[in-house]
Scaffold this active site. Structure first.
Site, mmCIF file in Angstrom:
data_model
loop_
_atom_site.group_PDB
_atom_site.id
_atom_site.type_symbol
_atom_site.label_atom_id
_atom_site.label_comp_id
_atom_site.label_asym_id
_atom_site.label_seq_id
_atom_site.Cartn_x
_atom_site.Cartn_y
_atom_site.Cartn_z
ATOM 1 N N SER A 68 0.790 -1.221 0.000
ATOM 2 C CA SER A 68 0.000 0.000 0.000
ATOM 3 C C SER A 68 0.824 1.273 0.000
ATOM 4 C CB SER A 68 -0.948 0.019 1.207
ATOM 5 O OG SER A 68 -1.840 -1.065 1.146
ATOM 6 N N LYS A 69 2.020 1.237 0.568
ATOM 7 C CA LYS A 69 2.809 2.461 0.699
ATOM 8 C C LYS A 69 3.965 2.479 -0.279
ATOM 9 C CE LYS A 69 1.718 3.199 5.585
ATOM 10 N NZ LYS A 69 2.268 3.396 6.941
#
Length: 203
Positions: free
Chosen positions: A9-10
């Site tokens: 996600s990051k």
């Protein structure tokens, strides 16, 4: 041929695809057939996924570590897998709640058919609630005005209604108090969130 897709996600380096990569390699995916993204699953712009889907050929199988690595939501997941099926490619999930999904096998196809049915059921329920809510508002004398402002609540209602053959876009816009331009800036005709809609949904 097996083709693997990974996502974290990051994009700031605090998350790694190492665990997913190890699992995909152990499942038989070659290193040269691995694609990855460092982005939220809700984002439309995932160049790694786009390249992965483009690379798939008839007879190939897309392998993911978990089901949530692939789809933005259940509807997007079902649509993606239907597209893969139409192209003669399969999907295999290695772990997590979707681990029973392997669309190259009859049992896996059955499991995914249940997912597809649940997706349609969910959309139908939301649409029914939308219609009931609008009818209740009209009964209380509240009608759609002309403030051309999309809100997260309106976004959810519109997304649930779009893409259904019985939806009248003009009536939907009037009930929500938005213009067609505002609607289509946030949502596609099939109910998928566009860039503006994705940003609004995260607020």
């Amino acid at each position: 041929m097996l083709v693997g897709y990974m996502r974290v996600s990051k994009a700031d380096g605090t998350q790694s695809v190492d665990l997913q990569q190890d699992a995909l390699l152990a499942a038989g995916v070659g290193e040269e057939q691995l694609y990855e993204d460092h982005a939220s699953g809700s984002k439309d712009d995932r160049p790694g996924l786009a390249a992965c889907l483009k690379a798939l050929r008839d007879g190939d199988t897309l392998v993911v570590w978990k089901l949530d690595r692939l789809g933005r939501n259940l509807h997007h997941l079902v649509t993606t897998v239907h597209d893969l099926t139409n192209r003669g490619t399969g999907l295999k999930v290695l772990t997590g709640q979707g681990a029973a999904i392997d669309t190259t096998t009859p049992a896996g196809q059955l499991v995914f058919a249940i997912f597809a049915a649940l997706s349609e059921y969910e959309r139908s329920l939301i649409s029914e609630r939308t219609i009931a809510g609008l009818a209740s508002a009209r009964a209380r004398g509240r009608k759609g005005g002309r403030p051309h402002k999309m809100t997260p609540a309106k976004l959810r209602l519109a997304a649930a209604s779009m893409g259904k053959p019985e939806t009248n876009v003009g009536e939907l816009c009037a009930e929500l108090g938005i213009s067609r331009q505002t609607l289509y800036r946030h949502i596609s005709p099939t109910g998928e969130l566009r860039a503006d809609g994705q940003r609004l949904s995260q607020k």
